[in-house]
Write a protein that holds these residues in place. Structure first.
Motif, mmCIF file in Angstrom:
data_model
loop_
_atom_site.group_PDB
_atom_site.id
_atom_site.type_symbol
_atom_site.label_atom_id
_atom_site.label_comp_id
_atom_site.label_asym_id
_atom_site.label_seq_id
_atom_site.Cartn_x
_atom_site.Cartn_y
_atom_site.Cartn_z
ATOM 1 N N THR A 246 45.029 41.034 39.799
ATOM 2 C CA THR A 246 44.011 41.283 40.825
ATOM 3 C C THR A 246 42.775 40.409 40.662
ATOM 4 O O THR A 246 42.006 40.249 41.617
ATOM 5 N N ALA A 247 42.575 39.841 39.474
ATOM 6 C CA ALA A 247 41.449 38.919 39.305
ATOM 7 C C ALA A 247 41.691 37.616 40.069
ATOM 8 O O ALA A 247 40.745 36.942 40.485
ATOM 9 N N LEU A 248 42.976 37.283 40.257
ATOM 10 C CA LEU A 248 43.317 36.067 40.988
ATOM 11 C C LEU A 248 43.561 36.334 42.465
ATOM 12 O O LEU A 248 43.238 35.491 43.318
ATOM 13 N N LEU A 249 44.136 37.481 42.759
ATOM 14 C CA LEU A 249 44.401 37.859 44.155
ATOM 15 C C LEU A 249 44.110 39.345 44.329
ATOM 16 O O LEU A 249 44.905 40.181 43.905
ATOM 17 N N PRO A 250 42.999 39.694 44.938
ATOM 18 C CA PRO A 250 42.642 41.115 45.061
ATOM 19 C C PRO A 250 43.439 41.880 46.110
ATOM 20 O O PRO A 250 43.496 43.106 46.060
#
Length: 418
Positions: free
Chosen positions: A157-161
């Motif tokens: 989720t840090a790269l794609l929320p």
């Protein structure tokens, strides 16, 4: 209630009868270490189990010894050889009384006559329906389930929320992250260098209307109807080639490399199962569990695997073995311990409800409810090699989808028929 037509004692009657018989077969047990060929005496049972699950069974074993004066010796067995060794040794009288394993071993077990049916009675309703279905073969139930596992799309989720729905959207979103210099790979799935991995890719494949086998009216897989040959198969194969060209399917990335790469934060997506989650958390990743992305117009239906306990057809004390499996390994304590040890969502509903307080467990469980048990029919052994090798050649660009997929289907059909 699942009815066992071989007339094995129902669970209620079994409890009464076993208390009488177990009291008669008590006595001291041999403390020497058991080897793989050890056979139970009247007051000792053996169970083949892999090293991961053995610690979780120790409390149940101790309780059974205390209550019934029957020892259960846990013999550590290599997972890769356990099925075939069980099939070979049981007819000779050298196999164990019980074995732990996945439900897809069941077809071979029944075909070779090495497992006994198990009458769950009212206990069947305490387990997830899919788990009971997986442990049922040709109308008879043969195993007590304890865990259900399936793959899902794990997202960093840090790269794609935000989640994506289709495979094309997943690849596009992952590619943007790579183009922005935040990741190295848009999407990860481990591929065996010789056989690819049709198991992990299966959920995507089914969205094209291409199951491995079709099912009959009873819900059983029909080996005479190879779903791989359905019209959507070539379309799926073409999309495999397109995703590989886009860098989303990499034949050089094995399961171990995919895990290590994802845990380093080098990809926003990893198609995998709950067994890899603990190491992701140790690596400090914040993850979300998304459903399998679709490629075709139908829902994605991943394989589900159900692990459980089987009783040998040649058990030295079948009644004691049934008592242990039905009334000790079905308990919340035992199923909770197995979950704590392995992290697979429990098959027992009460245990799953507790485990599902973890949103990751709940998410995997929800996705599993849309899945289908991996076929346990013996003909499944004839499918994997051609299926996986063809997918791998397509991903590598060594085969043209429109020609390679139908050729694979024809080869599998011949082997299944044989």
């Amino acid at each position: 209630m699942l009815v066992n037509r071989r007339g094995v004692l129902a669970a209620g009657a079994l409890a009464v009868a076993s208390s009488l018989l177990l009291g008669a077969c008590g006595g001291s047990s041999d403390d020497d270490a058991a080897d793989d060929s050890s056979k139970s005496s009247g007051s000792t049972l053996t169970m083949w189990v892999d090293a991961e699950r053995a610690p979780a069974l120790k409390d149940a074993v101790a309780s059974f010894k205390k209550d019934k004066d029957v020892e259960v010796k846990l013999v550590i067995k290599d997972f890769q050889s356990a099925r075939d060794d069980f099939i070979t040794q049981v007819p000779t009288g050298k196999g164990p009384d019980m074995i732990v394993g996945p439900h897809d071993w069941l077809g071979k077990f029944v075909q070779n006559g090495v497992v006994a049916p198990l009458e769950l009675g009212d206990k069947a309703g305490e387990f997830e329906d899919a788990a009971i279905q997986a442990m049922t073969y040709e109308g008879k139930t043969y195993g007590l389930p304890y865990a259900i596992e399936n793959v899902a799309l794990v997202r960093n989720t840090a790269l794609l929320p935000e989640p994506a729905t289709t495979m094309d959207e997943v690849v596009a979103a992952g590619t943007k992250v790579v183009d922005a210099g935040k990741a190295k790979y848009p999407f990860l799935v481990g591929l065996d260098p010789k056989q690819g991995d049709p198991y992990h890719l299966y959920g995507i494949q089914t969205s094209y209307g291409v199951p491995v086998f079709e099912r009959n009216a009873d819900g059983d897989y029909d080996p005479s109807k190879l779903g791989l040959g359905n019209p959507g198969g070539v379309e799926f194969a073409k999309d495999l080639a397109a995703w590989a060209k886009a860098g989303a399917l990499n034949p050089s990335i094995t399961a171990d490399i995919a895990k290590e790469t994802f845990n380093k934060g080098q990809s926003p997506y990893f198609l995998t199962g709950p067994w890899n989650v603990p190491d992701m958390q140790k690596a400090g990743l914040e993850i979300a569990i998304d459903p399998i992305p679709t490629g075709g117009s139908e829902p994605a239906t991943p394989f589900i695997g159900v692990n459980g306990f089987f009783i040998s057809a040649k058990a030295t004390n079948a009644l004691a073995a049934s008592e242990f499996v039905l009334n000790y390994l079905s308990s919340e304590d035992a199923q909770d311990a197995l979950f704590a040890q392995g992290g697979r969502p429990p098959a027992l509903k009460a245990s799953f409800e507790k485990a599902a307080s973890d949103p990751i467990v709940a998410a995997f469980g929800a996705i599993g409810k849309s899945g289908s048990p991996m076929p346990a029919i013996p003909q499944m052994d004839a499918v994997w090699a051609d299926w996986g090798a063809t997918e791998l050649d397509i991903i590598k660009g060594k085969a043209q989808p429109a020609q390679a997929w139908p050729k694979m289907v024809a080869s599998v059909q011949t082997k299944v028929a044989g």
